[in-house]
Design a protein around this motif. Structure first.
Motif, PDB file in Angstrom:
ATOM      1  N   VAL A 102       0.710  -1.312   0.069  1.00 33.09           N
ATOM      2  CA  VAL A 102      -0.033   0.063  -0.094  1.00 33.09           C
ATOM      3  C   VAL A 102       1.105   1.335   0.019  1.00 33.09           C
ATOM      4  CG1 VAL A 102      -1.726   1.410   1.347  1.00 33.09           C
ATOM      5  CG2 VAL A 102      -1.965  -1.132   1.172  1.00 33.09           C
ATOM      6  N   HIS A 103       2.056   1.175   0.758  1.00 31.02           N
ATOM      7  CA  HIS A 103       2.589   2.552   1.062  1.00 31.02           C
ATOM      8  C   HIS A 103       3.740   2.730  -0.253  1.00 31.02           C
ATOM      9  CE1 HIS A 103       6.152   0.678   2.791  1.00 31.02           C
ATOM     10  NE2 HIS A 103       5.556  -0.148   3.569  1.00 31.02           N
ATOM     11  N   GLY A 104       4.299   1.537  -0.450  1.00 32.54           N
ATOM     12  CA  GLY A 104       5.355   2.037  -1.158  1.00 32.54           C
ATOM     13  C   GLY A 104       6.468   2.857  -1.019  1.00 32.54           C
ATOM     14  N   TYR A 105       6.766   3.276   0.082  1.00 28.24           N
ATOM     15  CA  TYR A 105       7.766   4.266   0.488  1.00 28.24           C
ATOM     16  C   TYR A 105       9.161   3.892  -0.262  1.00 28.24           C
ATOM     17  CZ  TYR A 105       4.849   6.390   3.835  1.00 28.24           C
ATOM     18  OH  TYR A 105       3.694   7.167   4.740  1.00 28.24           O
ATOM     19  N   HIS A 106       9.494   2.774  -0.521  1.00 28.65           N
ATOM     20  CA  HIS A 106      10.864   2.778  -0.908  1.00 28.65           C
ATOM     21  C   HIS A 106      10.735   2.087  -2.131  1.00 28.65           C
ATOM     22  CE1 HIS A 106      12.357   3.657   2.838  1.00 28.65           C
ATOM     23  NE2 HIS A 106      11.487   3.188   3.440  1.00 28.65           N
ATOM     24  N   HIS A 107       9.773   1.900  -2.836  1.00 27.86           N
ATOM     25  CA  HIS A 107       9.610   1.301  -4.187  1.00 27.86           C
ATOM     26  C   HIS A 107      10.379   2.057  -5.031  1.00 27.86           C
ATOM     27  CE1 HIS A 107       7.463  -0.873  -7.499  1.00 27.86           C
ATOM     28  NE2 HIS A 107       7.179   0.364  -8.019  1.00 27.86           N
ATOM     29  N   GLY A 108      11.090   1.181  -5.979  1.00 28.70           N
ATOM     30  CA  GLY A 108      11.809   1.944  -7.135  1.00 28.70           C
ATOM     31  C   GLY A 108      13.200   2.379  -6.704  1.00 28.70           C
ATOM     32  N   ARG A 109      13.538   2.437  -5.270  1.00 25.01           N
ATOM     33  CA  ARG A 109      14.849   2.705  -4.507  1.00 25.01           C
ATOM     34  C   ARG A 109      15.284   1.446  -4.219  1.00 25.01           C
ATOM     35  NH1 ARG A 109      11.410   6.998  -3.984  1.00 25.01           N
ATOM     36  NH2 ARG A 109      10.767   6.122  -2.080  1.00 25.01           N
ATOM     37  N   ASN A 110      14.585   0.572  -3.111  1.00 24.18           N
ATOM     38  CA  ASN A 110      15.158  -0.406  -2.567  1.00 24.18           C
ATOM     39  C   ASN A 110      13.962  -1.453  -2.069  1.00 24.18           C
ATOM     40  OD1 ASN A 110      16.273  -2.215  -0.556  1.00 24.18           O
ATOM     41  ND2 ASN A 110      17.446  -0.624   0.207  1.00 24.18           N
ATOM     42  N   GLU A 111      13.833  -2.163  -3.104  1.00 28.55           N
ATOM     43  CA  GLU A 111      12.409  -3.141  -3.073  1.00 28.55           C
ATOM     44  C   GLU A 111      12.647  -3.985  -1.777  1.00 28.55           C
ATOM     45  OE1 GLU A 111       9.687  -2.369  -4.798  1.00 28.55           O
ATOM     46  OE2 GLU A 111      10.888  -1.191  -6.359  1.00 28.55           O
ATOM     47  N   THR A 112      13.711  -4.576  -1.592  1.00 33.14           N
ATOM     48  CA  THR A 112      13.979  -5.566  -0.356  1.00 33.14           C
ATOM     49  C   THR A 112      13.488  -4.563   1.106  1.00 33.14           C
ATOM     50  OG1 THR A 112      15.683  -6.612  -1.793  1.00 33.14           O
ATOM     51  CG2 THR A 112      15.510  -7.123   0.801  1.00 33.14           C
ATOM     52  N   LEU A 113      14.041  -3.419   0.817  1.00 35.02           N
ATOM     53  CA  LEU A 113      13.707  -2.636   2.153  1.00 35.02           C
ATOM     54  C   LEU A 113      12.128  -2.490   2.321  1.00 35.02           C
ATOM     55  CD1 LEU A 113      14.744  -1.055   4.641  1.00 35.02           C
ATOM     56  CD2 LEU A 113      15.103   1.084   3.396  1.00 35.02           C
ATOM     57  N   ASN A 114      11.420  -2.109   1.194  1.00 33.99           N
ATOM     58  CA  ASN A 114      10.115  -1.625   1.190  1.00 33.99           C
ATOM     59  C   ASN A 114       9.305  -2.934   1.644  1.00 33.99           C
ATOM     60  OD1 ASN A 114       8.059   0.237  -0.172  1.00 33.99           O
ATOM     61  ND2 ASN A 114       7.240  -1.635  -0.555  1.00 33.99           N
ATOM     62  N   GLU A 115       9.667  -4.046   1.519  1.00 36.32           N
ATOM     63  CA  GLU A 115       8.839  -5.184   2.068  1.00 36.32           C
ATOM     64  C   GLU A 115       8.952  -5.605   3.548  1.00 36.32           C
ATOM     65  OE1 GLU A 115       6.661  -6.779   0.042  1.00 36.32           O
ATOM     66  OE2 GLU A 115       7.154  -4.828  -1.347  1.00 36.32           O
ATOM     67  N   VAL A 116       9.969  -4.684   4.287  1.00 36.14           N
ATOM     68  CA  VAL A 116      10.120  -4.940   5.541  1.00 36.14           C
ATOM     69  C   VAL A 116       9.669  -3.860   6.146  1.00 36.14           C
ATOM     70  CG1 VAL A 116      11.590  -7.192   5.332  1.00 36.14           C
ATOM     71  CG2 VAL A 116      12.240  -4.806   5.534  1.00 36.14           C
ATOM     72  N   VAL A 117       8.939  -2.936   5.871  1.00 38.94           N
ATOM     73  CA  VAL A 117       8.682  -1.530   6.467  1.00 38.94           C
ATOM     74  C   VAL A 117       7.112  -1.400   6.513  1.00 38.94           C
ATOM     75  CG1 VAL A 117       8.572   0.780   6.363  1.00 38.94           C
ATOM     76  CG2 VAL A 117      10.682  -0.462   5.827  1.00 38.94           C
ATOM     77  N   SER A 118       6.546  -1.158   7.576  1.00 36.66           N
ATOM     78  CA  SER A 118       5.055  -0.738   7.729  1.00 36.66           C
ATOM     79  C   SER A 118       5.273   0.956   7.634  1.00 36.66           C
ATOM     80  CB  SER A 118       4.543  -1.189   9.268  1.00 36.66           C
ATOM     81  OG  SER A 118       4.462  -2.699   9.327  1.00 36.66           O
ATOM     82  N   ALA A 119       4.352   1.416   7.047  1.00 37.79           N
ATOM     83  CA  ALA A 119       4.263   2.882   6.972  1.00 37.79           C
ATOM     84  C   ALA A 119       3.161   3.064   8.185  1.00 37.79           C
ATOM     85  CB  ALA A 119       3.676   3.391   5.711  1.00 37.79           C
TER      86      ALA A 119
END
Length: 240
Positions: A102-119
């Motif tokens: 839903v948040h995609g905060y790190h989408h396009g920059r660090n996909e691995t990080l994006n998948e272990v972060v809650s916004a």
């Protein structure tokens, strides 16, 4: 995924005062991003703020999210809501976690990080049902809730359908769609003098109201002496 390394390698990242295992950084002048790792270092909670940043509120939200492990794991719902939050003079009463999809905060920059972060962000109970689909959560998060604005008023969960015989306005199809508080108030005002028109809406608790004007006011089939007021509409939506 080494979350700590990902953030300590950021040139402008600094530790959040008073909160262990947490960092903050500003990618541009208007934004402040803050992130706290979970105690085992395998998950993180991130709160972003735009224009106005309250360090105390941010720290309280991150601590609350970490305590509740909010939205942690790939099987979490699009929105995870934890009640019992309060801070200072703010009227927020919940903290919400948006899932990585839903948040995609790190989408396009660090996909691995994006998948272990809650916004995570402070919010109001009236804004959520808790069973939002991925598409519904994405719409609410990106276009309606404004989670980065800490001074925002509530954006109550509101689904509506309507038809107005005088203005020829109306919704499309038989289903109720998401809309905003001001649209509801406008369409309720426009009912008077438009027989055969209706406004049907639903709140976060799943309660449904049908309002009509046919020479007199009808709310769920019961005759009313006066038109629905703004105070009534705000109350039934659970606005705090």
């Amino acid at each position: 995924m080494n979350i700590e390394q990902a953030f300590t390698e950021l040139g402008n990242a600094e530790e959040v005062p008073g909160l262990p295992m947490a960092w903050r950084w500003s990618p541009m002048s208007r934004f402040m991003f803050s992130l706290a790792m979970d105690t085992d270092g395998q998950w993180a909670y991130q709160m972003n703020s735009l224009d106005v940043h309250d360090e105390g509120l941010t720290r309280a939200v991150l601590e609350f999210a970490r305590q509740h492990r909010l939205g942690r794991g790939p099987g979490s719902r699009p929105f995870t809501i934890a009640a019992g939050f309060s801070y200072g003079t703010y009227r927020f009463d919940v903290v919400v976690a948006a899932a990585p999809s839903v948040h995609g905060y790190h989408h396009g920059r660090n996909e691995t990080l994006n998948e272990v972060v809650s916004a995570v962000f402070p919010a109001y109970q009236c804004e959520f049902r808790g069973d939002e689909s991925p598409d519904e959560a994405l719409l609410r998060f990106k276009r309606m809730l404004r989670p980065t604005i800490i001074s925002r008023p509530p954006a109550p969960y509101l689904r509506m359908r309507y038809e107005n015989t005088r203005t020829d306005g109306g919704s499309v199809g038989p289903s109720r769609g998401f809309t905003t508080h001001d649209v509801l108030l406008r369409e309720l005002r426009l009912l008077e003098g438009a027989p055969g028109s209706f406004v049907e809406f639903e709140n976060a608790s799943g309660q449904v109201w049908n309002v009509e004007w046919n020479g007199s006011w009808l709310v769920n089939g019961a005759v009313q002496d006066a038109p629905p007021s703004e105070a009534w509409a705000t109350s039934v939506l659970g606005w705090p």
